[in-house]
Structures are given as C-alpha cells and as structure tokens.
Design a protein around this motif. Structure first.
Motif, mmCIF file in Angstrom:
data_model
loop_
_atom_site.group_PDB
_atom_site.id
_atom_site.type_symbol
_atom_site.label_atom_id
_atom_site.label_comp_id
_atom_site.label_asym_id
_atom_site.label_seq_id
_atom_site.Cartn_x
_atom_site.Cartn_y
_atom_site.Cartn_z
ATOM 1 N N ARG A 116 0.833 -1.208 0.000
ATOM 2 C CA ARG A 116 0.000 0.000 0.000
ATOM 3 C C ARG A 116 0.865 1.254 0.000
ATOM 4 N NH1 ARG A 116 -2.587 -3.382 3.672
ATOM 5 N NH2 ARG A 116 -1.889 -2.228 5.496
ATOM 6 N N CYS A 117 1.952 1.223 0.782
ATOM 7 C CA CYS A 117 2.864 2.375 0.792
ATOM 8 C C CYS A 117 3.488 2.584 -0.584
ATOM 9 C CB CYS A 117 3.974 2.166 1.828
ATOM 10 S SG CYS A 117 3.463 2.331 3.537
ATOM 11 N N ALA A 118 3.967 1.486 -1.178
ATOM 12 C CA ALA A 118 4.620 1.599 -2.475
ATOM 13 C C ALA A 118 3.648 2.092 -3.538
ATOM 14 C CB ALA A 118 5.209 0.246 -2.881
ATOM 15 N N SER A 119 2.410 1.590 -3.512
ATOM 16 C CA SER A 119 1.435 2.032 -4.504
ATOM 17 C C SER A 119 1.062 3.489 -4.288
ATOM 18 C CB SER A 119 0.185 1.146 -4.459
ATOM 19 O OG SER A 119 -0.520 1.301 -3.246
ATOM 20 N N ALA A 120 1.019 3.933 -3.021
ATOM 21 C CA ALA A 120 0.720 5.341 -2.742
ATOM 22 C C ALA A 120 1.795 6.240 -3.332
ATOM 23 C CB ALA A 120 0.609 5.570 -1.235
ATOM 24 N N VAL A 121 3.050 5.829 -3.200
ATOM 25 C CA VAL A 121 4.141 6.612 -3.767
ATOM 26 C C VAL A 121 4.033 6.638 -5.293
ATOM 27 C CG1 VAL A 121 6.636 6.727 -4.094
ATOM 28 C CG2 VAL A 121 5.697 6.210 -1.829
ATOM 29 N N LYS A 122 3.746 5.490 -5.893
ATOM 30 C CA LYS A 122 3.631 5.443 -7.347
ATOM 31 C C LYS A 122 2.508 6.343 -7.850
ATOM 32 C CE LYS A 122 5.663 0.920 -8.341
ATOM 33 N NZ LYS A 122 6.610 1.445 -9.340
ATOM 34 N N VAL A 123 1.355 6.277 -7.170
ATOM 35 C CA VAL A 123 0.235 7.128 -7.578
ATOM 36 C C VAL A 123 0.575 8.601 -7.370
ATOM 37 C CG1 VAL A 123 -2.149 7.786 -7.036
ATOM 38 C CG2 VAL A 123 -1.525 5.375 -7.237
ATOM 39 N N GLY A 124 1.213 8.905 -6.225
ATOM 40 C CA GLY A 124 1.596 10.291 -5.964
ATOM 41 C C GLY A 124 2.529 10.843 -7.025
ATOM 42 N N LEU A 125 3.517 10.045 -7.415
ATOM 43 C CA LEU A 125 4.465 10.493 -8.439
ATOM 44 C C LEU A 125 3.778 10.650 -9.799
ATOM 45 C CD1 LEU A 125 7.579 8.322 -7.498
ATOM 46 C CD2 LEU A 125 7.198 10.742 -7.010
ATOM 47 N N LYS A 126 2.836 9.755 -10.087
ATOM 48 C CA LYS A 126 2.100 9.856 -11.342
ATOM 49 C C LYS A 126 1.245 11.122 -11.365
ATOM 50 C CE LYS A 126 0.662 8.213 -15.318
ATOM 51 N NZ LYS A 126 1.595 8.098 -16.472
ATOM 52 N N ARG A 127 0.589 11.410 -10.247
ATOM 53 C CA ARG A 127 -0.225 12.624 -10.174
ATOM 54 C C ARG A 127 0.647 13.883 -10.291
ATOM 55 N NH1 ARG A 127 -5.112 10.841 -11.516
ATOM 56 N NH2 ARG A 127 -5.988 9.385 -9.989
ATOM 57 N N ARG A 128 1.837 13.804 -9.755
ATOM 58 C CA ARG A 128 2.740 14.956 -9.883
ATOM 59 C C ARG A 128 3.115 15.187 -11.343
ATOM 60 N NH1 ARG A 128 7.027 14.477 -4.798
ATOM 61 N NH2 ARG A 128 5.511 14.983 -3.142
ATOM 62 N N GLU A 129 3.291 14.088 -12.081
ATOM 63 C CA GLU A 129 3.574 14.238 -13.511
ATOM 64 C C GLU A 129 2.399 14.898 -14.230
ATOM 65 O OE1 GLU A 129 4.478 10.460 -15.150
ATOM 66 O OE2 GLU A 129 6.328 10.178 -13.992
ATOM 67 N N GLN A 130 1.200 14.551 -13.824
ATOM 68 C CA GLN A 130 0.006 15.102 -14.453
ATOM 69 C C GLN A 130 -0.257 16.552 -14.036
ATOM 70 O OE1 GLN A 130 -2.953 12.261 -13.184
ATOM 71 N NE2 GLN A 130 -2.684 10.994 -15.023
ATOM 72 N N HIS A 131 0.278 16.901 -12.859
ATOM 73 C CA HIS A 131 0.065 18.257 -12.341
ATOM 74 C C HIS A 131 1.427 18.873 -12.001
ATOM 75 C CE1 HIS A 131 -4.267 17.430 -11.968
ATOM 76 N NE2 HIS A 131 -3.898 16.239 -11.514
ATOM 77 N N PRO A 132 2.196 19.261 -13.005
ATOM 78 C CA PRO A 132 3.555 19.761 -12.761
ATOM 79 C C PRO A 132 3.606 21.023 -11.904
ATOM 80 C CG PRO A 132 2.872 20.163 -15.024
ATOM 81 C CD PRO A 132 1.857 19.262 -14.435
ATOM 82 N N ASP A 133 2.486 21.689 -11.729
ATOM 83 C CA ASP A 133 2.451 22.890 -10.892
ATOM 84 C C ASP A 133 2.009 22.572 -9.463
ATOM 85 O OD1 ASP A 133 -0.078 22.148 -11.632
ATOM 86 O OD2 ASP A 133 -0.841 24.202 -11.873
ATOM 87 N N TYR A 134 2.136 21.292 -9.069
ATOM 88 C CA TYR A 134 1.689 20.903 -7.727
ATOM 89 C C TYR A 134 2.462 21.681 -6.662
ATOM 90 C CZ TYR A 134 5.899 18.038 -7.126
ATOM 91 O OH TYR A 134 7.198 17.613 -6.993
ATOM 92 N N THR A 135 1.822 21.894 -5.520
ATOM 93 C CA THR A 135 2.424 22.663 -4.427
ATOM 94 C C THR A 135 2.945 21.774 -3.302
ATOM 95 O OG1 THR A 135 0.343 22.891 -3.206
ATOM 96 C CG2 THR A 135 0.823 24.540 -4.926
#
Length: 296
Positions: A116-135
């Motif tokens: 679950r931790c590893a998948s959370a990191v993967k999803v988080g990194l993917k979302r960051r790619e989709q939202h390059p202006d993330y804060t």
C-alpha cells in the motif's frame, strides 16, 4: 493545525496522520503493488492505512503521555468491542513541539502495508507528472498511516512446518542436522526457544532444542537472522527446500496460534515443525538500514 491522537487496544499509543511521501524504509517484496496502484489511480481512494513504526523518541512520548491525562473528546467502545479514545491537540506550542520531534526522526519503517505504501508513492508520483504545478499540499502527496514507537511493538514468532524428511528416516535426519546444530532432547513438553540462535523442533512426538553452532553464525544483517540460519543450514541442505516462498512442502504458522498448532500440524499433514525465536525490532532496523529485504 490540529493533531489527533487515537488510543486503541491496551492503551497502545497511535498517532494517526497523513504521512508525506518521504524517507520510509521498506522490507518487503512487491507482488501486489500494481493491483493497489491501479485501484488507487482508477478510484481515487485509499485502500486502508499503513502501519509504520519508528525509533522511540522520549520527548514525544512524554508529551503524548501528558496529553493523555486530559479528558478525551471521544471515548467509546465500537461494535467490535474495541475501545477508542480521541484527543485533539490544538495548542500551538504542543503542535510545534510534536512537529519538531518528528522532524528529528531520520527514518520511519514499515511494519505492515508495504504494498500500500509503495502504490501510494507510485500514484503520488504519477499525479505529480500530471500536475507539474503541484504545491505539495494536494491530497495525492499523502497517504493514511498509523505510527507506533518501536518500544510498543511486539514481534511474534513465525514458525515452520515441513511435510517430509526429504527421503530420510529420523536417525539419518538427526545425524544430518547435527553437522551445524547441537541437539538436545526436551521430551513431550512444547519447547519455545529462549534466545537467538536456538530453535525448537517437534518430531515423532518429541520436542528438541537445536542450537546453531558458532561457525555458522554471522554478523550480517540478513545472514545472521535465525530464519536465515535455519534456511541456509537445515531447510535447504538437509530437507531440500530451496525457496520457502514457493515450495509446497513447507508452511508457516504464526506465533499467535501457539505451539499446540505446530503439534496439530505434525499429527495431521506435516512431519516436522520448527518453533522460532522472534526476530527483534533491532534486527528489523538493521535489515532496513542496510537496504536489504527480510527473508520469509
């Protein structure tokens, strides 16, 4: 900021928080990561909280103990019989002190929920790619976790049962394991190892104590574990179990089920059982700090 302190089960201290993608040390294999990742990514939901642990921080523990003397905002027993108590930490000085204490902790370790931790990191990194202006404040930068200080965790033994003696009779088997282990008969009373390097064995309705000889012991974080000694010097060379994760001749019995369960298995579908001395929290820290994986 408000911090919430939950107390559950025997007053074990649990800090429930959204933990950022950070320096978390994992000990597990990742066969389930992608299933969890797809579930999170497709449904925008968390699967369940991850259980983490950390080196005990005395200042933080003292503060939590102080807060627990106050009246909780919630105190109830749920339908499953578990008591829940909740404190809200709203004083700015307390919040700042707790944040500072956590900032001093070099690493937090995963006890349960590795995938679950590893998948959370993967999803988080993917979302960051989709939202390059993330804060960094967006929800995808965090995942739900529960953190225990290491002194409040107990690791139970994880025992082994094996279906046969790899073609040997009892005398040949005992002679083979005597090369690397000292053997002491313990009779009919179930034997639980009392120290590292000792193993219980139940065979033909008799318990034995096996003690690893000095020459096979190791200071290596992984090779020195009791589970490694048993695997490398008995299960593999004597019983022919090369990979305990896939071999159908071996099974694992959690310590919570007791030694009687080992005896029951030997009396039904197995030939020999091994009771283990529990792995210590310090050994888990050492394996994770070395960037290694825990064996089964």
């Amino acid at each position: 900021h408000n911090l919430f302190l939950f107390i559950r089960l025997l007053n074990a201290i649990i800090t429930l928080c959204l933990f950022s993608i950070a320096n978390i040390k994992d000990l597990c294999h990742f066969s389930k990561i992608y299933a969890y990742t797809n579930c999170r990514f497709s449904n925008l939901v968390t699967v369940s909280k991850c259980m983490l642990y950390m080196p005990t921080e005395e200042e933080l523990q003292n503060k939590i103990g102080e807060i627990k003397t106050q009246t909780p905002v919630y105190d109830f027993v749920s339908e499953d019989g578990i008591e829940h108590r909740v404190w809200v930490i709203s004083e700015a000085a307390d919040v700042a002190m707790i944040e500072e204490a956590f900032a001093k902790i070099p690493a937090i370790y995963i006890a349960d929920g590795h995938h679950r931790c590893a998948s959370a990191v993967k999803v988080g990194l993917k979302r960051r790619e989709q939202h390059p202006d993330y804060t960094g404040e967006e929800e995808f930068n965090y995942f739900l976790s529960v953190i225990f200080p290491d002194e409040e965790l107990q690791i139970l033994d994880y025992n082994r049962v094996v279906k046969d003696l790899n073609g040997m009779d009892v005398d040949a088997f005992l002679a083979a394991i005597e090369e690397h282990f000292m053997i002491e008969k313990k009779g009919r009373i179930p034997y639980r190892p009392e120290k590292k390097g000792a193993f219980g064995m139940f065979l033909e309705d008799e318990w034995y104590c096996l003690t690893a000889k000095k020459e096979i012991r190791s200071e290596d974080a992984v090779e020195g574990l009791d589970v490694s000694l048993l695997q490398n010097y008995l299960l593999n060379p004597v019983l022919g179990i090369e990979d305990p994760k896939t071999d159908k001749r071996i099974d694992f019995v959690g310590g919570i089920r007791g030694l009687a369960e080992l005896e029951r298995r030997v009396h039904t579908d197995m030939k020999v059982a091994f009771s283990m001395y529990p792995t210590s929290i310090g050994e888990l820290f050492a394996v994770a700090d070395a960037g290694r994986l825990m064996p089964p």
